[in-house]
Motif scaffolding. Structure first.
Motif, PDB file in Angstrom:
ATOM      1  N   HIS A 178       0.687  -1.184   0.016  1.00  0.00           N
ATOM      2  CA  HIS A 178      -0.157   0.028  -0.042  1.00  0.00           C
ATOM      3  C   HIS A 178       0.859   1.127  -0.043  1.00  0.00           C
ATOM      4  O   HIS A 178       0.431   1.988  -0.508  1.00  0.00           O
ATOM      5  N   VAL A 179       2.054   1.058   0.483  1.00  0.00           N
ATOM      6  CA  VAL A 179       2.970   2.331   0.661  1.00  0.00           C
ATOM      7  C   VAL A 179       3.658   2.815  -0.615  1.00  0.00           C
ATOM      8  O   VAL A 179       4.450   1.786  -1.123  1.00  0.00           O
ATOM      9  N   ARG A 180       3.495   3.743  -1.037  1.00  0.00           N
ATOM     10  CA  ARG A 180       4.211   4.151  -2.366  1.00  0.00           C
ATOM     11  C   ARG A 180       5.612   5.199  -2.195  1.00  0.00           C
ATOM     12  O   ARG A 180       6.462   4.919  -2.757  1.00  0.00           O
ATOM     13  N   VAL A 181       5.282   5.987  -1.055  1.00  0.00           N
ATOM     14  CA  VAL A 181       6.583   6.668  -0.516  1.00  0.00           C
ATOM     15  C   VAL A 181       6.939   6.465   0.896  1.00  0.00           C
ATOM     16  O   VAL A 181       6.113   6.966   1.874  1.00  0.00           O
ATOM     17  N   PRO A 182       7.781   5.460   0.882  1.00  0.00           N
ATOM     18  CA  PRO A 182       8.088   5.198   2.408  1.00  0.00           C
ATOM     19  C   PRO A 182       8.457   5.940   3.381  1.00  0.00           C
ATOM     20  O   PRO A 182       8.208   6.169   4.341  1.00  0.00           O
ATOM     21  N   ARG A 183       9.261   6.990   2.658  1.00  0.00           N
ATOM     22  CA  ARG A 183       9.877   8.295   3.678  1.00  0.00           C
ATOM     23  C   ARG A 183       8.878   9.211   4.242  1.00  0.00           C
ATOM     24  O   ARG A 183       8.603   9.605   5.212  1.00  0.00           O
ATOM     25  N   ILE A 184       7.862   9.539   3.574  1.00  0.00           N
ATOM     26  CA  ILE A 184       6.688  10.310   3.673  1.00  0.00           C
ATOM     27  C   ILE A 184       5.928   9.392   4.816  1.00  0.00           C
ATOM     28  O   ILE A 184       5.349   9.963   5.818  1.00  0.00           O
ATOM     29  N   TYR A 185       5.627   8.282   4.633  1.00  0.00           N
ATOM     30  CA  TYR A 185       4.898   7.470   5.534  1.00  0.00           C
ATOM     31  C   TYR A 185       5.569   7.362   6.777  1.00  0.00           C
ATOM     32  O   TYR A 185       4.993   7.372   8.041  1.00  0.00           O
ATOM     33  N   GLY A 186       6.778   7.128   6.877  1.00  0.00           N
ATOM     34  CA  GLY A 186       7.604   7.260   7.942  1.00  0.00           C
ATOM     35  C   GLY A 186       7.446   8.444   8.958  1.00  0.00           C
ATOM     36  O   GLY A 186       7.422   8.400   9.934  1.00  0.00           O
ATOM     37  N   TRP A 187       7.756   9.651   8.220  1.00  0.00           N
ATOM     38  CA  TRP A 187       7.355  10.787   9.007  1.00  0.00           C
ATOM     39  C   TRP A 187       5.972  11.033   9.458  1.00  0.00           C
ATOM     40  O   TRP A 187       5.913  11.290  10.736  1.00  0.00           O
ATOM     41  N   GLY A 188       4.997  10.365   8.755  1.00  0.00           N
ATOM     42  CA  GLY A 188       3.758  10.138   9.456  1.00  0.00           C
ATOM     43  C   GLY A 188       3.549   9.325  10.649  1.00  0.00           C
ATOM     44  O   GLY A 188       3.134   9.754  11.714  1.00  0.00           O
ATOM     45  N   GLN A 189       4.150   8.179  10.574  1.00  0.00           N
ATOM     46  CA  GLN A 189       4.288   7.428  11.873  1.00  0.00           C
ATOM     47  C   GLN A 189       5.121   8.010  12.955  1.00  0.00           C
ATOM     48  O   GLN A 189       4.739   8.110  14.050  1.00  0.00           O
ATOM     49  N   LEU A 190       6.043   8.801  12.426  1.00  0.00           N
ATOM     50  CA  LEU A 190       6.783   9.617  13.770  1.00  0.00           C
ATOM     51  C   LEU A 190       5.883  10.638  14.343  1.00  0.00           C
ATOM     52  O   LEU A 190       5.836  10.814  15.615  1.00  0.00           O
ATOM     53  N   MET A 191       4.974  11.437  13.640  1.00  0.00           N
ATOM     54  CA  MET A 191       3.949  12.145  14.037  1.00  0.00           C
ATOM     55  C   MET A 191       3.008  11.596  14.892  1.00  0.00           C
ATOM     56  O   MET A 191       2.737  11.912  15.952  1.00  0.00           O
ATOM     57  N   VAL A 192       2.642  10.518  14.521  1.00  0.00           N
ATOM     58  CA  VAL A 192       1.642   9.683  15.445  1.00  0.00           C
ATOM     59  C   VAL A 192       2.218   9.384  16.651  1.00  0.00           C
ATOM     60  O   VAL A 192       1.648   9.286  17.986  1.00  0.00           O
ATOM     61  N   ALA A 193       3.483   8.584  16.662  1.00  0.00           N
ATOM     62  CA  ALA A 193       4.119   8.368  17.954  1.00  0.00           C
ATOM     63  C   ALA A 193       4.469   9.595  18.855  1.00  0.00           C
ATOM     64  O   ALA A 193       4.182   9.435  19.956  1.00  0.00           O
ATOM     65  N   PHE A 194       4.706  10.783  18.274  1.00  0.00           N
ATOM     66  CA  PHE A 194       4.937  11.890  19.226  1.00  0.00           C
ATOM     67  C   PHE A 194       3.590  12.365  19.707  1.00  0.00           C
ATOM     68  O   PHE A 194       3.351  12.627  21.010  1.00  0.00           O
ATOM     69  N   ALA A 195       2.507  12.221  18.831  1.00  0.00           N
ATOM     70  CA  ALA A 195       1.099  12.679  19.495  1.00  0.00           C
ATOM     71  C   ALA A 195       0.587  11.534  20.646  1.00  0.00           C
ATOM     72  O   ALA A 195      -0.158  12.090  21.786  1.00  0.00           O
ATOM     73  N   LEU A 196       1.046  10.276  20.352  1.00  0.00           N
ATOM     74  CA  LEU A 196       0.511   9.517  21.455  1.00  0.00           C
ATOM     75  C   LEU A 196       1.380   9.620  22.794  1.00  0.00           C
ATOM     76  O   LEU A 196       0.659   9.573  23.856  1.00  0.00           O
ATOM     77  N   CYS A 197       2.360  10.006  22.708  1.00  0.00           N
ATOM     78  CA  CYS A 197       3.353  10.498  23.892  1.00  0.00           C
ATOM     79  C   CYS A 197       2.859  11.584  24.613  1.00  0.00           C
ATOM     80  O   CYS A 197       2.648  11.908  25.754  1.00  0.00           O
ATOM     81  N   TRP A 198       2.401  12.526  23.477  1.00  0.00           N
ATOM     82  CA  TRP A 198       1.913  13.850  24.001  1.00  0.00           C
ATOM     83  C   TRP A 198       0.507  13.617  24.787  1.00  0.00           C
ATOM     84  O   TRP A 198       0.566  14.234  25.916  1.00  0.00           O
ATOM     85  N   GLN A 199      -0.247  12.895  24.207  1.00  0.00           N
ATOM     86  CA  GLN A 199      -1.586  12.702  24.865  1.00  0.00           C
ATOM     87  C   GLN A 199      -1.454  11.992  26.224  1.00  0.00           C
ATOM     88  O   GLN A 199      -2.074  12.185  27.097  1.00  0.00           O
ATOM     89  N   THR A 200      -0.565  10.920  26.312  1.00  0.00           N
ATOM     90  CA  THR A 200      -0.147  10.275  27.379  1.00  0.00           C
ATOM     91  C   THR A 200       0.291  11.268  28.436  1.00  0.00           C
ATOM     92  O   THR A 200      -0.043  11.163  29.548  1.00  0.00           O
ATOM     93  N   ALA A 201       1.224  12.184  28.378  1.00  0.00           N
ATOM     94  CA  ALA A 201       1.889  12.952  29.132  1.00  0.00           C
ATOM     95  C   ALA A 201       0.701  14.016  29.470  1.00  0.00           C
ATOM     96  O   ALA A 201       0.715  14.237  31.143  1.00  0.00           O
ATOM     97  N   PHE A 202      -0.062  14.455  29.016  1.00  0.00           N
ATOM     98  CA  PHE A 202      -1.154  15.402  29.326  1.00  0.00           C
ATOM     99  C   PHE A 202      -2.257  14.409  29.939  1.00  0.00           C
ATOM    100  O   PHE A 202      -3.191  15.200  30.749  1.00  0.00           O
ATOM    101  N   GLY A 203      -2.367  13.429  29.627  1.00  0.00           N
ATOM    102  CA  GLY A 203      -3.532  12.685  30.423  1.00  0.00           C
ATOM    103  C   GLY A 203      -3.183  12.609  31.950  1.00  0.00           C
ATOM    104  O   GLY A 203      -4.220  12.140  32.521  1.00  0.00           O
ATOM    105  N   PHE A 204      -2.069  12.485  32.542  1.00  0.00           N
ATOM    106  CA  PHE A 204      -1.819  12.418  33.802  1.00  0.00           C
ATOM    107  C   PHE A 204      -1.769  13.701  34.615  1.00  0.00           C
ATOM    108  O   PHE A 204      -1.537  13.691  35.528  1.00  0.00           O
ATOM    109  N   SER A 205      -1.521  14.953  33.635  1.00  0.00           N
ATOM    110  CA  SER A 205      -1.763  16.143  34.325  1.00  0.00           C
ATOM    111  C   SER A 205      -2.865  16.526  34.958  1.00  0.00           C
ATOM    112  O   SER A 205      -4.110  16.262  34.422  1.00  0.00           O
TER     113      SER A 205
END
Length: 102
Positions: free
Chosen positions: A36-63
């Motif tokens: 399904h993935v045609r441009v792996p580098r762009i797809y990878g940047w999206g995965q890094l953004m999702v990982a950052f967002a999950l950590c961000w939400q976890t950090a603010f979930g405890f505040s």
């Protein structure tokens, strides 16, 4: 947020981060997404953004302060942006190069 949910979210974020780094650095995508993935580098940047967002939400979930709602809203916006970038990596024009992973 309970701690076991936070641990699961951090593990999921770690998986996305490792997979995103592999896609950005080497053009490698996990086998079930390769068709399904045609441009792996762009797809990878999206995965890094999702990982950052999950950590961000976890950090603010405890505040306990008043920043919890705005922090999780910002995390949701980053998560949505990451998912959009991943879709762009799947739908972008062009074919994959033959020299990379199958």
């Amino acid at each position: 947020m309970t701690r076991y949910i936070a641990v699961l979210l951090v593990l999921l974020a770690l998986f996305y981060a490792v997979s995103g780094v592999a896609a950005v650095a080497r053009g490698w995508v996990i086998p079930m997404n390769r068709r399904h993935v045609r441009v792996p580098r762009i797809y990878g940047w999206g995965q890094l953004m999702v990982a950052f967002a999950l950590c961000w939400q976890t950090a603010f979930g405890f505040s306990a302060s008043g920043t919890r709602a705005s922090g999780t809203l910002i995390g949701s916006a980053i998560l949505l942006a990451g998912l959009i970038v991943m879709v762009v990596g799947q739908c972008a024009g062009g074919k994959r190069k033959r020299g990379g992973t199958p």
